[in-house]
Design a protein around this motif. Structure first.
Motif, mmCIF file in Angstrom:
data_model
loop_
_atom_site.group_PDB
_atom_site.id
_atom_site.type_symbol
_atom_site.label_atom_id
_atom_site.label_comp_id
_atom_site.label_asym_id
_atom_site.label_seq_id
_atom_site.Cartn_x
_atom_site.Cartn_y
_atom_site.Cartn_z
ATOM 1 N N THR A 585 0.707 -1.279 -0.100
ATOM 2 C CA THR A 585 0.200 0.000 0.086
ATOM 3 C C THR A 585 1.024 1.032 -0.063
ATOM 4 O O THR A 585 1.853 1.356 0.591
ATOM 5 N N PRO A 586 0.452 2.291 -0.601
ATOM 6 C CA PRO A 586 1.396 3.291 -0.759
ATOM 7 C C PRO A 586 1.340 4.358 0.452
ATOM 8 O O PRO A 586 1.756 5.316 0.595
ATOM 9 N N VAL A 587 0.021 4.146 1.295
ATOM 10 C CA VAL A 587 -0.405 5.147 2.314
ATOM 11 C C VAL A 587 0.360 4.585 3.719
ATOM 12 O O VAL A 587 -0.030 5.358 4.567
ATOM 13 N N ARG A 588 1.227 3.537 3.688
ATOM 14 C CA ARG A 588 1.616 3.047 4.996
ATOM 15 C C ARG A 588 3.273 3.090 4.813
ATOM 16 O O ARG A 588 3.913 2.070 5.115
ATOM 17 N N PRO A 589 4.246 4.182 4.666
ATOM 18 C CA PRO A 589 5.516 4.205 4.570
ATOM 19 C C PRO A 589 6.273 3.821 5.783
ATOM 20 O O PRO A 589 7.443 3.306 5.900
ATOM 21 N N ASP A 590 5.499 4.171 6.940
ATOM 22 C CA ASP A 590 6.033 3.959 8.297
ATOM 23 C C ASP A 590 6.276 2.448 9.000
ATOM 24 O O ASP A 590 6.472 2.487 10.181
ATOM 25 N N ILE A 593 7.477 -3.017 8.135
ATOM 26 C CA ILE A 593 7.908 -3.351 6.688
ATOM 27 C C ILE A 593 7.213 -2.329 5.784
ATOM 28 O O ILE A 593 6.051 -1.959 5.653
ATOM 29 N N PRO A 594 7.979 -1.339 5.407
ATOM 30 C CA PRO A 594 7.688 0.059 4.594
ATOM 31 C C PRO A 594 6.592 -0.315 3.520
ATOM 32 O O PRO A 594 7.033 -1.455 2.797
ATOM 33 N N TYR A 595 5.507 0.251 3.627
ATOM 34 C CA TYR A 595 4.789 0.317 2.440
ATOM 35 C C TYR A 595 4.040 -1.146 2.238
ATOM 36 O O TYR A 595 3.308 -1.573 1.422
ATOM 37 N N MET A 596 3.735 -1.713 3.686
ATOM 38 C CA MET A 596 3.021 -2.983 3.531
ATOM 39 C C MET A 596 1.711 -2.704 4.648
ATOM 40 O O MET A 596 1.829 -2.484 5.896
ATOM 41 N N ASN A 597 0.895 -3.271 4.469
ATOM 42 C CA ASN A 597 -0.446 -3.437 5.514
ATOM 43 C C ASN A 597 -0.272 -4.848 5.771
ATOM 44 O O ASN A 597 -0.274 -5.885 5.049
ATOM 45 N N GLN A 598 -0.038 -4.801 7.133
ATOM 46 C CA GLN A 598 0.645 -6.242 7.751
ATOM 47 C C GLN A 598 -0.553 -6.794 8.634
ATOM 48 O O GLN A 598 -0.346 -7.473 9.494
ATOM 49 N N LYS A 599 -1.769 -6.621 8.229
ATOM 50 C CA LYS A 599 -3.075 -7.237 8.977
ATOM 51 C C LYS A 599 -3.298 -8.657 8.492
ATOM 52 O O LYS A 599 -4.135 -9.458 9.071
ATOM 53 N N GLY A 600 -2.405 -9.404 7.662
ATOM 54 C CA GLY A 600 -2.655 -10.529 7.084
ATOM 55 C C GLY A 600 -2.379 -11.876 7.946
ATOM 56 O O GLY A 600 -1.772 -11.520 9.213
#
Length: 811
Positions: A585-590, A593-600
């Motif tokens: 995702t582009p909206v989670r750079p911080d 893991i940068p640029y990852m939505n980690q809710k999986g």
């Protein structure tokens, strides 16, 4: 709807071919199409720009979507190939069938533009017949290209406010030919669409199929035609055949095909019938084989969900079209592995977020028995103008028509988070309501048999049939023990409720001895909706998403609580955890893991996290047992401190062994939180431990084992970075970085950042969006892994973390 097209002449031939090989790719724009199709001599140093060889499907953003140091590419890119075109039909049509391409596409045959398409997710076709015929009449060109037809395709995912989805969306708008592209030959008159309405009788023992067709006849051919329908049962036995003769007509309707001794479709027994539709004209015959299923679906007003007259708790998840190393360009094998992994977790429902997905996914849902909510990408940003609205109408129409026959589909989604402004100066709720009503009416007109739904737009919740509010208990708002209370309050506010999107982020490999320690300032909120800024890691109210440790330990507790509560909510239709797999995702750079939505509950490469097994313990029947902590090699605490060892299992009883000694048997009770009572408190001393569980369900027995070290030495702040090789196989070397304090003690709770680098003959296996496949990543329990592909010459790997001295390893 699993449609296979086979158009035949007297000599049968394969008339649908995937175009996977012999493509070239350019990640930039051209001065014009001539630069893509002009003949180039091999080895010519003046051949610029430089193209690379690729196979399809291919995503422009296969790697840069998770590059920690730059934004992903949004702009034009080109593909080119040369096709051998041999249409076997007299006056036949030659098509390029796109299963999806992002986001704007132009198709050229030589220098002639033959088609354009806007929208990255619906299917479409480019008829290249006339352009190919014109090219083949030019002898000099035919000779120059050795009888092949040059084809160039321009894809463009540039930012555009008058397109859906919004660039404010929490996922990448990928570019490229990231789904399969097919070369299709048809007769001059062929089948464009087959719509099969499978109706189940009230007794559930009989049914009927109403069929209507749409022809593809661009040359307006007249003459005689014969249409044939054949219905086959799930074993392939013919049940009925209907034949009609007449003149060519664009639309055909058939009387009902009757079915007795009906086999109903369900998640436990996804029975699929086959409808064979054939049209024969003087130009040849064209056949489509369509998979259909019979089932009754009902959302009880202020009550549960019924399938075939019985309550079914929808046990769901979500899917984004995204995978490590390829981004959106997943192969059929990758998709199959992903969907089977979902089914093995116990999933019977999925929301496809937030766009129409591959026909392969829908076919798998049909055959595996997974019910579907599919939606168009009207996602965030507000409401644009006429061009914007036309795209939304078109994509809704295409989605419904293209996936109409799938028995797995029960809901058409009209939007997601449409209460989220930002793309336009105006944010007019009434205009959004009016357009939502228009889409709702369009959906019901195209398909009266299915419900409509949206998620998180309270001022439109009265428009659609089914509504999902925002409920993130224990993550974006409040504490997870509020889940049942806040859900019941939302349930009572609408006629038909379905809770999609819940869960939380976890950094794979990060575990905690006290996951709730950092949450002491978070109070019960009496509401659990996500609000503006909640996804940020900075500022705002205390919340787990900002103040928590992002450990797998916390997420397992959150999931465990939700699932135990769902077993005591008889009015609940169901839920869908967000999402099955980590995605970029582009909206989670911080994020860690940068640029990852980690809710999986699995990583971006399908590596299972611990939460996967929590779901499996509640949702599956096949005996399973999993000791928590397979990716937790070192635990910590005081000497003789009591530590909990948890087992997630669906078995009736389980016995735990620690270093060969039995700690007794426990009985499973889903309401005994955590781990349904399968937990043992163990006094641990410094040293190595082997833990084994033996679990029984009826006459079946399953086991699981883990090993871990228990550390009692206390550490201070990190002072040194250690880098060492822990594995080598097949030319791939795996390295581990470890943070140590000034006395050499491992800092097991460290969450600092680390950056890996490499010099010499090798390459980092990074930009994968996984905890062990990123060159810039947060530590998990004071360690981090990376792999390299080593060449034959010397290679040196380096690692740095903050102001600590750099670490080097010479391989």
């Amino acid at each position: 709807m699993a449609i296979a097209v086979l158009c035949s002449t007297s000599a049968t031939a394969q008339q649908r071919t995937r175009l996977t090989n012999q493509w070239q790719f350019l990640k930039q724009d051209l001065g014009g199409v001539w630069e893509a199709v002009r003949p180039v001599k091999e080895g010519n140093p003046e051949s610029v720009p430089l193209w690379t060889n690729v196979t399809l499907p291919h995503c422009v953003n296969a790697r840069d979507a998770v590059d920690p140091d730059e934004n992903y590419y949004q702009g034009p890119a080109w593909y080119r190939t040369q096709l051998v075109v041999k249409n076997p039909y007299p006056r036949g049509r030659t098509l390029l069938h796109f299963e999806g391409a992002g986001q704007k596409t132009e198709v050229y045959v030589y220098t002639t533009r033959v088609a354009t398409h806007v929208g990255g997710y619906d299917e479409w076709a480019a008829d290249i017949t006339e352009a190919v015929n014109a090219f083949m009449k030019q002898d000099s060109l035919v000779k120059q290209f050795k009888g092949k037809v040059p084809v160039a395709i321009r894809c463009d995912n540039s930012r555009d406010l008058e397109m859906i989805p919004s660039d404010l969306s929490d996922f990448n708008l990928y570019g490229g030919l990231y789904r399969y592209l097919n070369l299709v030959y048809t007769p001059e008159v062929s089948l464009d669409k087959v719509f099969a309405e499978a109706v189940t009788g009230k007794d559930g023992k009989s049914g009927s199929v109403n069929v209507r067709t749409r022809l593809y006849n661009p040359s307006s051919v007249n003459g005689g035609a014969e249409m044939t329908l054949q219905l086959l049962d799930p074993n392939g036995k013919e049940l009925q055949q209907i034949r009609k003769k007449g003149v060519i007509d664009n639309a055909y309707r058939f009387d009902e095909l009757k079915v007795n001794r009906l086999q109903l479709w369900s998640p436990e027994a996804p029975a699929l019938y086959t409808l064979v539709t054939t049209i024969r004209t003087a130009g040849g015959a064209c056949e489509e084989r369509t998979k259909i299923g019979f089932r009754n679906v009902e959302f009880v007003k202020h009550g549960p969900f019924l399938l075939n007259g019985k309550r079914l708790l929808l046990r769901g998840t979500h899917r984004h079209e995204d995978h490590a190393g390829v981004a959106a360009a997943m192969t059929e094998e990758m998709m199959r592995d992903e969907m089977i992994s979902m089914k093995e977790m116990g999933v019977n429902f999925i929301r496809l977020g937030h766009y129409q997905q591959s026909r392969i996914i829908l076919n798998l849902c049909d055959s595996l028995g997974i019910l579907v909510w599919e939606e168009i990408p009207w996602c965030r940003g507000g409401l644009g103008g006429d061009v914007y609205k036309d795209q939304a109408r078109r994509m809704l129409t295409n989605m419904i028509e293209q996936h109409y026959n799938h028995p797995s589909v029960i809901i058409w989604g009209l939007g997601n988070e449409n209460d989220w402004p930002g793309d336009f100066p105006e944010f007019d709720k009434e205009k959004i309501r009016q357009f939502m009503k228009e889409l709702n009416d369009l959906s019901h007109r195209l398909d009266p048999s299915r419900k409509t739904a949206i998620r998180r737009c309270d001022f439109c919740k009265d428009i659609v049939d089914v509504y999902s509010p925002s409920i993130w208990a224990g993550w974006y708002r409040g504490i997870y023990t509020e889940y049942k209370e806040v859900t019941k309050a939302e349930f009572d506010n609408v006629d038909h409720f379905l809770h999609v999107e819940w869960g939380g982020d976890s950094h794979a490999g990060r575990h905690s001895e006290n996951p709730d320690k950092s949450l002491q300032n978070i109070k019960a909120a009496g509401a659990a909706d996500e609000r503006a800024g909640d996804a940020s890691l900075y500022g705002g109210a205390a919340r787990a998403s900002k103040d928590g440790d992002w450990s797998e330990t916390y997420l397992c507790n959150l999931v465990d609580w939700h699932l135990k509560e769902q077993e005591t909510m008889p009015w609940l239709t169901g839920t869908a955890q967000w999402p099955f797999k980590d995605f970029s995702t582009p909206v989670r750079p911080d994020n860690p893991i940068p640029y990852m939505n980690q809710k999986g509950v699995v990583e971006r490469d399908l590596t299972k996290k611990e939460a996967y097994y929590v779901f499996q313990s509640y949702w599956t029947n096949k005996p399973m047992a999993h000791i928590y902590g397979h990716s937790w090699p070192v635990r910590w605490g005081n000497e003789d401190e009591e530590k909990m060892i948890k087992v997630y299992s669906n078995c009736d009883v389980a016995e735990l062994f620690v270093n060969g000694r039995s700690l007794g048997t426990k009985k499973r009770n889903s309401q005994d939180f955590p781990a349904a009572g399968l937990r043992w408190n163990v006094l641990l001393k410094k040293g190595q431990y082997e833990v084994k569980v033996v679990a029984k369900k009826g006459k079946e027995t399953v086991t699981d084992e883990i090993r871990f070290e228990y550390q009692t030495e206390k550490w201070t702040k990190p002072a040194r970075l250690e880098l060492k090789k822990i594995k080598e196989a097949g030319g791939i070397v795996t390295l581990q970085a470890q943070l140590l304090d000034d006395k050499g003690v491992r800092c097991l709770d460290a969450t600092d950042w680390i950056r890996f680098g490499l010099t010499g003959d090798g390459r980092l296996l990074d930009d994968l969006g996984t905890a062990s496949g990123s060159r810039y990543v947060q530590f998990y329990n004071g360690r981090a892994l990376i792999s390299i592909e080593k060449g034959k010459e010397r290679v040196v790997v380096n690692a740095r973390s903050g102001k600590l001295p750099m670490a080097f390893l010479d391989l």
